[in-house]
Write an enzyme that holds these catalytic residues in place. Structure first.
Site, mmCIF file in Angstrom:
data_model
loop_
_atom_site.group_PDB
_atom_site.id
_atom_site.type_symbol
_atom_site.label_atom_id
_atom_site.label_comp_id
_atom_site.label_asym_id
_atom_site.label_seq_id
_atom_site.Cartn_x
_atom_site.Cartn_y
_atom_site.Cartn_z
ATOM 1 N N TYR A 155 0.886 -1.168 -0.057
ATOM 2 C CA TYR A 155 -0.005 0.079 0.131
ATOM 3 C C TYR A 155 0.906 1.180 -0.120
ATOM 4 C CZ TYR A 155 -3.275 3.426 1.258
ATOM 5 O OH TYR A 155 -4.125 4.693 1.535
ATOM 6 N N ARG A 162 1.408 6.963 -6.614
ATOM 7 C CA ARG A 162 0.041 7.749 -6.995
ATOM 8 C C ARG A 162 0.605 9.338 -6.732
ATOM 9 N NH1 ARG A 162 -5.220 7.048 -3.679
ATOM 10 N NH2 ARG A 162 -3.851 7.118 -1.710
ATOM 11 N N TYR A 215 -0.690 13.477 6.769
ATOM 12 C CA TYR A 215 -0.400 12.193 7.539
ATOM 13 C C TYR A 215 1.409 12.092 7.802
ATOM 14 C CZ TYR A 215 -4.780 9.662 7.505
ATOM 15 O OH TYR A 215 -5.857 9.071 7.965
ATOM 16 N N ARG A 228 -12.398 12.978 2.488
ATOM 17 C CA ARG A 228 -13.152 12.093 3.209
ATOM 18 C C ARG A 228 -14.429 11.938 2.602
ATOM 19 N NH1 ARG A 228 -9.280 9.533 6.217
ATOM 20 N NH2 ARG A 228 -7.794 11.250 6.892
ATOM 21 N N GLU A 338 -13.647 -1.132 6.983
ATOM 22 C CA GLU A 338 -13.599 0.218 6.529
ATOM 23 C C GLU A 338 -15.102 0.219 5.691
ATOM 24 O OE1 GLU A 338 -9.504 2.296 5.729
ATOM 25 O OE2 GLU A 338 -10.739 1.603 3.772
#
Length: 344
Positions: A155, A162, A215, A228, A338
């Site tokens: 990940y 990305r 983050y 979000r 999730e």
């Protein structure tokens, strides 16, 4: 600057937009044959396929569960697509207002470069076809918690790629929309995206959770980049796309090992994001509650937790909502569930 400009990224073009809608159908349903409103189909099941165009609609299968009786097809509808095609491995279909696309890169020992190329091609396609408002992305990543050939978690490897695509394209991370980054049991990385030619796009944050691209580096060399939620539509209406939402407060996972606690916090976070106070803060005047959320996909790490998650969700969501539970891995190893959805 307006409150919306301070609190949420707002972008508008002159064309009015009413966003496409989704239905969950039984895979192989004859009802899908000959339906000219289909914009794209994503099969969720026990295997994966390459992307293709079937009757003018992008189609693929992602390996997001481990039992055939849990399989279903996510069908996106809009006006009859006016055109479809394949470019740089992207299967796409478009109406006058929307572009829907699917692209996959195969399994590899390293994903950063392939992910950067994949996203660069997506950005180039949306620009060249004239759909500059990226509204939603889904990323299905096989072996998401395993390590790549260099010892980096897959990940995190994906996030590096990305971010590289954004760097190379000069794209502000704050403009990236609602997204899902979730595990798959095979198939490399599949990216699904929806973009709009015009209307208004507003990215929504959660006051209780740190913005993803802020983050700390403890979560990887490059942070994830997504909002979000993303609101898309004309001033009088629209659709709210809610990112995959977890049991996180600030930037930390809470309720370690406790799927009930994590599920409750995930639903609390979702309610906070779509609530009237938060949406007004971002310039969206109409607030929502959990009972308004529909077409939810709930990703559950451990099969033994499926019934518990189903009960928690049933107690807080509308009894008429379409809810699909999928047994698959999640971006953080300490996350057990999730939840994503949308509001019309």
């Amino acid at each position: 600057m307006t409150d919306a400009g301070r609190q949420g990224r707002v972008e508008a073009l002159s064309i009015s937009v009413t966003a496409p809608y989704c239905r969950f159908e039984k895979t192989g349903s004859p009802d899908l044959e000959g339906d000219e409103t289909v914009l794209g189909l994503i099969e969720h099941g026990t295997g994966h396929t390459d992307v293709s165009l079937v009757d003018g609609a992008p189609r693929t299968a992602v390996h997001t569960t481990t039992r055939d009786d849990e399989a279903f097809t996510e069908v996106w509808h809009a006006q009859r697509p006016v055109e479809s095609g394949m470019d740089n491995g992207i299967a796409w279909a478009r109406t006058d207002a929307y572009l829907f696309g699917v692209v996959r890169t195969g399994e590899s020992g390293r994903y950063a470069d392939a992910t950067a190329a994949l996203y660069t091609n997506v950005f180039q396609l949306t620009r060249s076809l004239g759909y500059p408002l990226l509204a939603r992305t889904w990323n299905y990543v096989s072996g998401i918690n395993t390590t790549n050939a260099d010892g980096l978690e897959v990940y995190r490897d994906f996030c590096v790629g990305r971010a590289q695509a954004l760097d190379e394209g000069g794209i502000d991370p704050a403009t990236m929309p609602a997204a899902t980054g979730i595990g798959a049991h095979g198939g490399g990385i599949t990216c699904v995206f929806l973009a709009a030619r015009g209307g208004v796009r507003i990215n929504i944050e959660n006051p209780a959770v740190l913005t993803a691209h802020h983050y700390p580096t403890t979560y990887g060399p490059r942070p994830p980049v997504f909002a979000r939620a993303t609101w898309l539509g004309p001033p009088e209406g629209g659709r709210l796309f809610i990112s995959a939402t977890a049991g996180i407060l600030g930037h930390r996972t809470v309720h370690h090992g406790d799927v009930t606690g994590q599920c409750e916090v995930a639903l609390d976070n979702m309610a906070r994001v779509i609530g009237a106070e938060n949406l007004r803060r971002h310039g969206v005047q109409r607030g929502h509650v959990l009972a308004d959320v529909d077409h939810l996909k709930v990703y559950v790490r451990r099969r033994e937790d499926l019934d518990t998650v189903r009960r928690v969700c049933a107690a807080r969501l509308s009894s008429t909502a379409a809810v699909a539970l999928l047994h698959t891995d999640i971006a953080r190893e300490d996350l057990l569930v999730e939840i994503e959805g949308m509001v019309a």
